[in-house]
Design an enzyme around this catalytic site. Structure first.
Site, PDB file in Angstrom:
ATOM      1  CG  MET A  30      -1.883  -1.208   1.190  1.00  0.00           C
ATOM      2  SD  MET A  30      -3.383  -0.969   2.140  1.00  0.00           S
ATOM      3  CE  MET A  30      -2.719  -0.794   3.782  1.00  0.00           C
ATOM      4  CD  GLU A  35      15.630  -0.621   4.328  1.00  0.00           C
ATOM      5  OE1 GLU A  35      15.849  -1.782   3.924  1.00  0.00           O
ATOM      6  OE2 GLU A  35      15.958   0.392   3.680  1.00  0.00           O
ATOM      7  N   GLY A  36      10.811  -2.808   5.560  1.00  0.00           N
ATOM      8  CA  GLY A  36      10.029  -4.052   5.553  1.00  0.00           C
ATOM      9  C   GLY A  36       9.585  -4.386   4.130  1.00  0.00           C
ATOM     10  CG  HIS A  37       6.737  -1.852   2.187  1.00  0.00           C
ATOM     11  ND1 HIS A  37       6.678  -0.662   2.879  1.00  0.00           N
ATOM     12  CD2 HIS A  37       5.496  -2.398   2.287  1.00  0.00           C
ATOM     13  CE1 HIS A  37       5.451  -0.495   3.364  1.00  0.00           C
ATOM     14  NE2 HIS A  37       4.720  -1.539   3.029  1.00  0.00           N
ATOM     15  N   GLY A 147       4.654 -10.367   3.645  1.00  0.00           N
ATOM     16  CA  GLY A 147       5.433 -10.261   4.876  1.00  0.00           C
ATOM     17  C   GLY A 147       4.811 -11.041   6.021  1.00  0.00           C
ATOM     18  CB  SER A 185       3.904  -0.637  10.740  1.00  0.00           C
ATOM     19  OG  SER A 185       2.614  -0.201  10.337  1.00  0.00           O
ATOM     20  CB  SER A 186       2.810   2.461   6.258  1.00  0.00           C
ATOM     21  OG  SER A 186       3.448   1.643   5.305  1.00  0.00           O
ATOM     22  NE  ARG A 187      -3.199   1.298   9.632  1.00  0.00           N
ATOM     23  CZ  ARG A 187      -3.496   0.278   8.825  1.00  0.00           C
ATOM     24  NH1 ARG A 187      -2.751  -0.796   8.804  1.00  0.00           N
ATOM     25  NH2 ARG A 187      -4.547   0.354   8.028  1.00  0.00           N
TER      26      ARG A 187
END
Ligand code: AMP
Length: 287
Positions: A30, A35-37, A147, A185-187
């Site tokens: 989204m 770094e997770g993505h 993920g 997290s983006s959040r």
């Protein structure tokens, strides 16, 4: 790197790539990349020759009163990061491209989509399964990487791909964390500095569960209680759930002695911000 907005063009490009013998790796996101993505991109690159990343904040997976409107978006920064990491195509469709006004077809995964995240976010996984099915049909990748951060989502996507005979192989990549343990997290950008500090208690509580299981604790209710105590003592976070499931079935673990691995999952709200995390707990059961 090329940015594609239209479903038709994306389909044509992936058709061309396949006819040239390219192996397509797909990373659905989204956006508001971190770094997770990007770790998913790394995993996709290992298994494919061309990487397509989708960036699409899918409205059908957000409930009323959830954060669809304020979900963070920054496509130009995302483009830079994706290009740097070797993404070949970004697919960033508009809502109109993805859903016509009369759209009325949804993918419903039974049972597992209605517990945990599904219980607290009714309709969420119906939206997720639908958009993932659409994206897999548009891109038709050889592999798609999800993920472990969203463990229930990854489980549901795998189940859907298997049961609906998608040709894509679904891979799951490990959780990337900040140095203090908070899962990226983006959040996380929603968190105030204090909430950001307190949010580290999620991982600490999961590590507490891990240590208790490693020490031979067999009573999951006791582990649950200790985690609740820790979260309440060290933060203002409000717990939606703490759960222990069999990672192979997502069924609640009742008897720790009968299992080798438990997936501990939790969701906690800090103000308006809802964070999720999970950790696999290895059980050493004596014969
Ligand atoms: P999102 O943009 O939040 O929908 O996430 C897109 C994909 O990135 C999903 O498969 C997530 O599980 C994955 N992802 C998000 N955060 C992380 C993380 N911290 N570590 C690994 N994967 C992640």
């Amino acid at each position: 790197m090329k940015i594609i907005k239209a479903v038709k063009e994306m389909g044509e490009i992936s058709g061309d790539l396949r006819s040239k013998g390219e192996k397509i790796g797909f990373v659905p996101t989204m956006g508001y990349l971190h770094e997770g993505h990007l770790s998913l991109v790394g995993a996709a690159k290992k298994e494919s020759s061309t990487v397509v990343m989708s960036i699409y904040v899918n409205p059908t997976q957000f409930g009323h009163g959830e954060d669809f409107d304020r979900y963070p978006r920054d496509l130009s920064h995302d483009k830079e990061m994706a290009q740097e990491r070797g993404v070949n195509f970004i697919f960033a469709p508009t809502d109109r491209e993805m859903y016509s006004e009369e759209h009325g077809t949804f993918v419903e995964v039974e049972k597992v989509a209605h517990i945990l995240e599904g219980e607290f976010r009714p309709g969420h996984f119906r939206g997720v399964a639908t958009v993932v099915a659409k994206l897999l049909n548009i891109v038709r990748p050889d592999i798609a990487v999800f993920g472990q951060k969203d463990a229930q989502q990854a489980f549901i996507v795998k189940k859907m791909a298997l049961e609906l005979n998608f040709a894509t192989k679904i891979l799951v990549s490990p959780i990337v964390r900040e140095r203090d343990g908070l899962a990226l997290s983006s959040r996380n950008v929603y968190l105030s500095p204090l909430q950001r500090k307190e949010a580290t208690v999620l991982y600490r509580s999961l590590k507490l569960a891990e240590a208790m299981v490693a020490d031979g604790e067999k009573d999951l209710a006791r582990i649950h209680e200790m985690m609740v105590k820790m979260i309440n003592a060290e933060s203002e976070g409000r717990i939606d759930y703490i759960a222990f499931v069999n990672p192979d079935t997502f069924e609640t673990v009742k008897e720790i002695r009968s299992i080798k691995e438990i997936l501990a999952l939790l969701a906690v709200r800090f103000g308006q911000t809802r964070l999720i995390d999970n950790l696999s707990l290895k059980v050493k059961n004596k014969k």
